[in-house]
Motif scaffolding. Sequence first.
Motif, short mmCIF file in Angstrom:
data_model
loop_
_atom_site.label_atom_id
_atom_site.label_comp_id
_atom_site.label_asym_id
_atom_site.label_seq_id
_atom_site.Cartn_x
_atom_site.Cartn_y
_atom_site.Cartn_z
N ALA A 209 0.85 -1.19 0.00
CA ALA A 209 0.00 0.00 0.00
C ALA A 209 0.88 1.24 0.00
CB ALA A 209 -0.90 -0.01 1.22
N TYR B 137 -0.85 -1.48 -6.07
CA TYR B 137 -1.19 -0.38 -5.16
C TYR B 137 -1.69 -0.87 -3.80
CZ TYR B 137 -0.48 3.62 -8.22
OH TYR B 137 0.08 4.62 -8.98
N SER C 23 -4.29 -3.11 -3.21
CA SER C 23 -5.69 -3.52 -3.13
C SER C 23 -5.79 -5.01 -3.37
CB SER C 23 -6.54 -2.77 -4.16
OG SER C 23 -7.87 -3.28 -4.15
N THR D 169 -12.27 -2.42 -1.60
CA THR D 169 -12.15 -0.98 -1.86
C THR D 169 -10.93 -0.41 -1.15
OG1 THR D 169 -14.55 -0.78 -2.09
CG2 THR D 169 -13.34 1.25 -1.66
N LEU D 170 -10.19 0.40 -1.89
CA LEU D 170 -9.02 1.10 -1.37
C LEU D 170 -8.96 2.43 -2.09
CD1 LEU D 170 -6.41 1.06 0.36
CD2 LEU D 170 -5.25 0.06 -1.61
N TYR E 21 -7.00 6.38 -2.40
CA TYR E 21 -5.89 7.29 -2.10
C TYR E 21 -6.26 8.69 -2.55
CZ TYR E 21 -2.95 3.11 -1.74
OH TYR E 21 -2.41 1.90 -1.37
N THR F 67 -5.33 7.99 2.87
CA THR F 67 -5.73 6.68 2.35
C THR F 67 -6.90 6.15 3.18
OG1 THR F 67 -4.94 4.47 1.81
CG2 THR F 67 -3.97 5.50 3.73
N TRP F 68 -7.79 5.46 2.52
CA TRP F 68 -8.97 4.89 3.18
C TRP F 68 -9.22 3.48 2.67
CZ3 TRP F 68 -9.04 9.77 0.91
CH2 TRP F 68 -9.26 10.86 1.77
N SER F 69 -9.85 2.66 3.49
CA SER F 69 -10.26 1.31 3.07
C SER F 69 -11.72 1.30 2.62
CB SER F 69 -10.05 0.32 4.21
OG SER F 69 -10.81 0.72 5.33
N ARG F 70 -12.26 2.47 2.39
CA ARG F 70 -13.63 2.66 1.88
C ARG F 70 -13.64 4.00 1.17
NH1 ARG F 70 -14.68 6.85 4.72
NH2 ARG F 70 -14.12 7.05 6.88
#
Length: 140
Positions: A6, A93, A95, A99-100, A102, A113-116
Motif C-alpha cells: 500500500a 497499489y 488492493s 475498496t481502497l 488514495y 488513504t482509506w479502506s472505503r
Amino acid sequence: MLEGAALKLGQRPSEFALSDNTNHRVELRSLLGKNRLLIAFTPTSSDLETVRREAAKFLERDLLLLSISLKPPVSAAPIIALSDPEGGIAKAYGSSGATLVYLIGKDGTVKATWSRVPKMTEVYALIDAMPMRKAEMRGD
C-alpha cells in the motif's frame, strides 16, 4: 514500489496507464500536477453516484476520481473510469480486491488513504486545509 505494498503518506504513486470504457488510454502522469486525484479501487455504484452528485464541488477543487476496476462503468466528469482487467495495478497499489482509496495532492504525493470511499465532506476538509488549495481560494 514493492508489488502489493500500500502507498504511504507522502509517497509518490507509481506510474500506470490504463484504458477507459472507450479504449482511450489514460496515463497517471498526464493528470498529476494539474489535478488532485482520488484513486479508488473497486468503488461501488453507490459511491460513484455520490461523486456524480458532487461534481461541482470536485471541479471547484480540481479533483478527479479515478475509478479503477476489472470492468469500468462509463466515465462522466469528474469520474474517469479505468479498466484493470488483470488486477495488476490494484495489486501493485495494495488492493486485494476490496475498496481502497488514495487522495493524491497536486504535488503528486499521497495525502490520505482509506479502506472505503470516504465521506466527501472529509475529503473536502483535507483538500481545503492544504496550502496550495488555500492559495487558490485566495486567488494567489
